[in-house]
Write a protein that holds these residues in place. Structure first.
Motif, PDB file in Angstrom:
ATOM      1  N   ARG A  52      26.340 -34.972  16.604  1.00  0.00           N
ATOM      2  CA  ARG A  52      25.816 -35.850  15.553  1.00  0.00           C
ATOM      3  C   ARG A  52      24.478 -35.396  14.972  1.00  0.00           C
ATOM      4  NH1 ARG A  52      27.133 -41.663  18.442  1.00  0.00           N
ATOM      5  NH2 ARG A  52      29.313 -41.169  18.913  1.00  0.00           N
ATOM      6  N   TYR A  53      23.640 -34.754  15.790  1.00  0.00           N
ATOM      7  CA  TYR A  53      22.270 -34.480  15.353  1.00  0.00           C
ATOM      8  C   TYR A  53      21.847 -33.022  15.513  1.00  0.00           C
ATOM      9  CZ  TYR A  53      22.427 -39.491  15.613  1.00  0.00           C
ATOM     10  OH  TYR A  53      22.795 -40.792  15.434  1.00  0.00           O
ATOM     11  N   LYS A  54      22.750 -32.193  16.024  1.00  0.00           N
ATOM     12  CA  LYS A  54      22.434 -30.764  16.246  1.00  0.00           C
ATOM     13  C   LYS A  54      21.186 -30.603  17.133  1.00  0.00           C
ATOM     14  CE  LYS A  54      25.747 -29.491  13.468  1.00  0.00           C
ATOM     15  NZ  LYS A  54      26.890 -30.287  13.844  1.00  0.00           N
ATOM     16  N   LEU A  55      21.082 -31.460  18.151  1.00  0.00           N
ATOM     17  CA  LEU A  55      19.985 -31.431  19.114  1.00  0.00           C
ATOM     18  C   LEU A  55      20.536 -31.237  20.521  1.00  0.00           C
ATOM     19  CD1 LEU A  55      17.839 -34.529  18.030  1.00  0.00           C
ATOM     20  CD2 LEU A  55      17.166 -32.132  17.813  1.00  0.00           C
ATOM     21  N   VAL A  73      11.941 -33.669  23.941  1.00  0.00           N
ATOM     22  CA  VAL A  73      10.642 -33.276  23.387  1.00  0.00           C
ATOM     23  C   VAL A  73      10.251 -34.220  22.250  1.00  0.00           C
ATOM     24  CG1 VAL A  73       9.483 -31.502  22.001  1.00  0.00           C
ATOM     25  CG2 VAL A  73      10.684 -30.864  24.089  1.00  0.00           C
ATOM     26  N   LEU A  74      11.171 -34.489  21.340  1.00  0.00           N
ATOM     27  CA  LEU A  74      10.864 -35.401  20.232  1.00  0.00           C
ATOM     28  C   LEU A  74      10.487 -36.780  20.770  1.00  0.00           C
ATOM     29  CD1 LEU A  74      13.705 -34.505  17.689  1.00  0.00           C
ATOM     30  CD2 LEU A  74      11.301 -33.783  17.607  1.00  0.00           C
ATOM     31  N   GLU A  75      11.232 -37.248  21.738  1.00  0.00           N
ATOM     32  CA  GLU A  75      10.985 -38.574  22.309  1.00  0.00           C
ATOM     33  C   GLU A  75       9.623 -38.610  23.011  1.00  0.00           C
ATOM     34  OE1 GLU A  75      10.770 -41.997  24.571  1.00  0.00           O
ATOM     35  OE2 GLU A  75      10.949 -40.056  25.573  1.00  0.00           O
ATOM     36  N   LEU A  76       9.350 -37.592  23.814  1.00  0.00           N
ATOM     37  CA  LEU A  76       8.078 -37.527  24.533  1.00  0.00           C
ATOM     38  C   LEU A  76       6.893 -37.480  23.565  1.00  0.00           C
ATOM     39  CD1 LEU A  76       6.411 -37.135  27.156  1.00  0.00           C
ATOM     40  CD2 LEU A  76       6.825 -34.687  26.907  1.00  0.00           C
ATOM     41  N   LEU A  77       6.963 -36.616  22.573  1.00  0.00           N
ATOM     42  CA  LEU A  77       5.858 -36.504  21.612  1.00  0.00           C
ATOM     43  C   LEU A  77       5.682 -37.776  20.791  1.00  0.00           C
ATOM     44  CD1 LEU A  77       6.307 -32.812  20.428  1.00  0.00           C
ATOM     45  CD2 LEU A  77       4.538 -33.722  21.950  1.00  0.00           C
ATOM     46  N   LEU A  88       8.980 -30.125  14.354  1.00  0.00           N
ATOM     47  CA  LEU A  88       7.701 -29.975  15.051  1.00  0.00           C
ATOM     48  C   LEU A  88       6.820 -29.024  14.256  1.00  0.00           C
ATOM     49  CD1 LEU A  88       8.668 -29.379  18.823  1.00  0.00           C
ATOM     50  CD2 LEU A  88       8.104 -31.542  17.699  1.00  0.00           C
ATOM     51  N   ALA A  89       5.521 -29.106  14.517  1.00  0.00           N
ATOM     52  CA  ALA A  89       4.559 -28.160  13.941  1.00  0.00           C
ATOM     53  C   ALA A  89       3.511 -27.873  15.009  1.00  0.00           C
ATOM     54  CB  ALA A  89       3.909 -28.747  12.694  1.00  0.00           C
ATOM     55  N   ARG A  90       3.035 -26.648  15.031  1.00  0.00           N
ATOM     56  CA  ARG A  90       1.975 -26.278  15.973  1.00  0.00           C
ATOM     57  C   ARG A  90       0.642 -26.244  15.235  1.00  0.00           C
ATOM     58  NH1 ARG A  90       5.123 -21.648  19.500  1.00  0.00           N
ATOM     59  NH2 ARG A  90       6.826 -21.887  18.040  1.00  0.00           N
ATOM     60  N   ALA A  91      -0.413 -26.593  15.976  1.00  0.00           N
ATOM     61  CA  ALA A  91      -1.767 -26.576  15.397  1.00  0.00           C
ATOM     62  C   ALA A  91      -2.763 -26.222  16.490  1.00  0.00           C
ATOM     63  CB  ALA A  91      -2.107 -27.937  14.811  1.00  0.00           C
ATOM     64  N   LEU A  92      -3.859 -25.574  16.099  1.00  0.00           N
ATOM     65  CA  LEU A  92      -4.915 -25.266  17.054  1.00  0.00           C
ATOM     66  C   LEU A  92      -5.612 -26.546  17.482  1.00  0.00           C
ATOM     67  CD1 LEU A  92      -6.554 -22.097  15.458  1.00  0.00           C
ATOM     68  CD2 LEU A  92      -5.081 -22.202  17.473  1.00  0.00           C
ATOM     69  N   CYS A  93      -6.013 -26.602  18.737  1.00  0.00           N
ATOM     70  CA  CYS A  93      -6.767 -27.742  19.255  1.00  0.00           C
ATOM     71  C   CYS A  93      -8.173 -27.714  18.669  1.00  0.00           C
ATOM     72  CB  CYS A  93      -6.880 -27.677  20.774  1.00  0.00           C
ATOM     73  SG  CYS A  93      -5.310 -27.719  21.639  1.00  0.00           S
ATOM     74  N   ASP A  94      -8.657 -28.846  18.198  1.00  0.00           N
ATOM     75  CA  ASP A  94     -10.009 -28.921  17.640  1.00  0.00           C
ATOM     76  C   ASP A  94     -11.062 -28.686  18.722  1.00  0.00           C
ATOM     77  OD1 ASP A  94      -9.095 -29.450  15.082  1.00  0.00           O
ATOM     78  OD2 ASP A  94      -9.143 -31.621  15.379  1.00  0.00           O
ATOM     79  N   GLU A  95     -10.808 -29.216  19.943  1.00  0.00           N
ATOM     80  CA  GLU A  95     -11.788 -29.121  21.021  1.00  0.00           C
ATOM     81  C   GLU A  95     -11.821 -27.734  21.668  1.00  0.00           C
ATOM     82  OE1 GLU A  95      -9.000 -31.492  21.679  1.00  0.00           O
ATOM     83  OE2 GLU A  95      -9.977 -32.656  20.119  1.00  0.00           O
ATOM     84  N   ASP A  96     -10.692 -27.056  21.678  1.00  0.00           N
ATOM     85  CA  ASP A  96     -10.583 -25.751  22.333  1.00  0.00           C
ATOM     86  C   ASP A  96      -9.692 -24.871  21.473  1.00  0.00           C
ATOM     87  OD1 ASP A  96     -10.131 -23.538  23.922  1.00  0.00           O
ATOM     88  OD2 ASP A  96      -9.282 -24.648  25.601  1.00  0.00           O
ATOM     89  N   ARG A  97     -10.278 -23.999  20.705  1.00  0.00           N
ATOM     90  CA  ARG A  97      -9.534 -23.196  19.733  1.00  0.00           C
ATOM     91  C   ARG A  97      -8.497 -22.275  20.384  1.00  0.00           C
ATOM     92  NH1 ARG A  97      -9.559 -25.210  14.974  1.00  0.00           N
ATOM     93  NH2 ARG A  97      -9.610 -23.259  13.875  1.00  0.00           N
ATOM     94  N   ARG A  98      -8.547 -22.122  21.711  1.00  0.00           N
ATOM     95  CA  ARG A  98      -7.540 -21.307  22.393  1.00  0.00           C
ATOM     96  C   ARG A  98      -6.255 -22.099  22.626  1.00  0.00           C
ATOM     97  NH1 ARG A  98     -10.873 -20.192  27.534  1.00  0.00           N
ATOM     98  NH2 ARG A  98     -11.285 -22.326  26.995  1.00  0.00           N
ATOM     99  N   GLY A  99      -6.372 -23.419  22.632  1.00  0.00           N
ATOM    100  CA  GLY A  99      -5.216 -24.268  22.907  1.00  0.00           C
ATOM    101  C   GLY A  99      -4.405 -24.539  21.660  1.00  0.00           C
ATOM    102  N   ALA A 133      11.804 -39.190  12.111  1.00  0.00           N
ATOM    103  CA  ALA A 133      12.947 -39.799  11.415  1.00  0.00           C
ATOM    104  C   ALA A 133      14.258 -39.453  12.126  1.00  0.00           C
ATOM    105  CB  ALA A 133      12.992 -39.328   9.963  1.00  0.00           C
ATOM    106  N   LEU A 134      14.432 -38.190  12.527  1.00  0.00           N
ATOM    107  CA  LEU A 134      15.641 -37.802  13.239  1.00  0.00           C
ATOM    108  C   LEU A 134      15.724 -38.509  14.590  1.00  0.00           C
ATOM    109  CD1 LEU A 134      18.226 -36.114  13.307  1.00  0.00           C
ATOM    110  CD2 LEU A 134      16.875 -34.245  14.303  1.00  0.00           C
ATOM    111  N   LEU A 135      14.601 -38.625  15.269  1.00  0.00           N
ATOM    112  CA  LEU A 135      14.566 -39.346  16.541  1.00  0.00           C
ATOM    113  C   LEU A 135      14.981 -40.805  16.339  1.00  0.00           C
ATOM    114  CD1 LEU A 135      13.835 -39.468  19.574  1.00  0.00           C
ATOM    115  CD2 LEU A 135      11.495 -40.017  18.850  1.00  0.00           C
ATOM    116  N   ALA A 136      14.485 -41.429  15.296  1.00  0.00           N
ATOM    117  CA  ALA A 136      14.845 -42.830  15.017  1.00  0.00           C
ATOM    118  C   ALA A 136      16.343 -42.973  14.760  1.00  0.00           C
ATOM    119  CB  ALA A 136      14.045 -43.346  13.816  1.00  0.00           C
TER     120      ALA A 136
END
Length: 152
Positions: free
Chosen positions: A35-38, A45-49, A86-97, A108-111
Motif C-alpha cells: 500500500r505504501y512502498k515502505l 523511522v517515520l513513526e519514531l521521528l 526525510l531530510a538531513r541537516a547539520l546540527c546547530d550545536e555541533d557541526r559534525r553531527g 503525510a505518508l505516515l498519517a
C-alpha cells in the motif's frame, strides 16, 4: 546458575516472543509494501521521528533507537530521503553531527499508513491472544501500551 527447568522456561518464552514478532512483522511488511512502498523499518523511522519534539534525531540516536547498524541506518535514511520523506541537516550545536528530519511529505505518508498499520497490529494481537501459549505475551504487550511512556 538457573536450574534446567527455569532455563527451558526462559528459552520457551523467548521462542514464543520471537514467533509472535515474526508473524506480526510479516503481516505488517506485506501491507506496508503493497500500500505504501515502505518497509517495517522505514515506517518505524517515520513513526519514531514524528514523535520527537522537532521531528528529528541525530543519525547515531536513530541507529540506536531502531537497533540498526550505522551503515544500515544510513542506507535506510538515504532511501527515505530519495523519496522526499526525510531530510538531513547539520546540527546547530555541533557541526559534525547530522540530524535526520521527517519532512511534511513523510508525516503525510505516515498519517495515511498509521491506521492500516495499527489495524494489522491489533488484529494480529487479537489472533495471538486466542493462542494459550501466546496469550500471556499479548497481555504483557497490551499492559505496556496502556501505561504512559517514560519521560526522558
Amino acid at each position: 546458575m538457573l536450574p534446567d527447568d527455569e532455563v527451558e522456561a526462559l528459552v520457551h518464552g523467548w521462542r514464543l516472543l520471537a514467533v509472535l514478532h515474526s508473524k506480526i512483522e510479516v503481516r505488517l511488511e506485506r501491507m506496508l509494501q503493497e500500500r505504501y512502498k515502505l518497509s517495517v523499518n522505514e515506517y518505524g523511522v517515520l513513526e519514531l521521528l514524528s514523535r520527537q519534539e522537532k521531528h528529528h534525531l541525530r543519525m547515531g540516536q536513530l541507529a540506536t533507537a531502531m537497533v540498526l547498524s550505522q551503515a544500515a541506518t544510513t542506507r535506510l535514511v538515504t532511501r527515505l530521503e530519495d523519496r522526499g520523506l526525510l531530510a538531513r541537516a547539520l546540527c546547530d550545536e555541533d557541526r559534525r553531527g547530522i540530524y535526520t528530519n521527517v519532512t511534511s511529505d513523510g508525516l503525510a505518508l505516515l498519517a495515511q499508513a498509521r491506521p492500516d498499520h495499527d489495524a494489522i497490529l491489533s488484529d494480529a494481537l487479537d489472533e495471538a491472544s486466542r493462542n494459550s501459549d501466546l496469550a500471556p505475551i499479548v497481555a504483557g504487550i497490551r499492559a505496556a501500551e496502556s501505561r504512559p511512556a517514560p519521560s526522558s
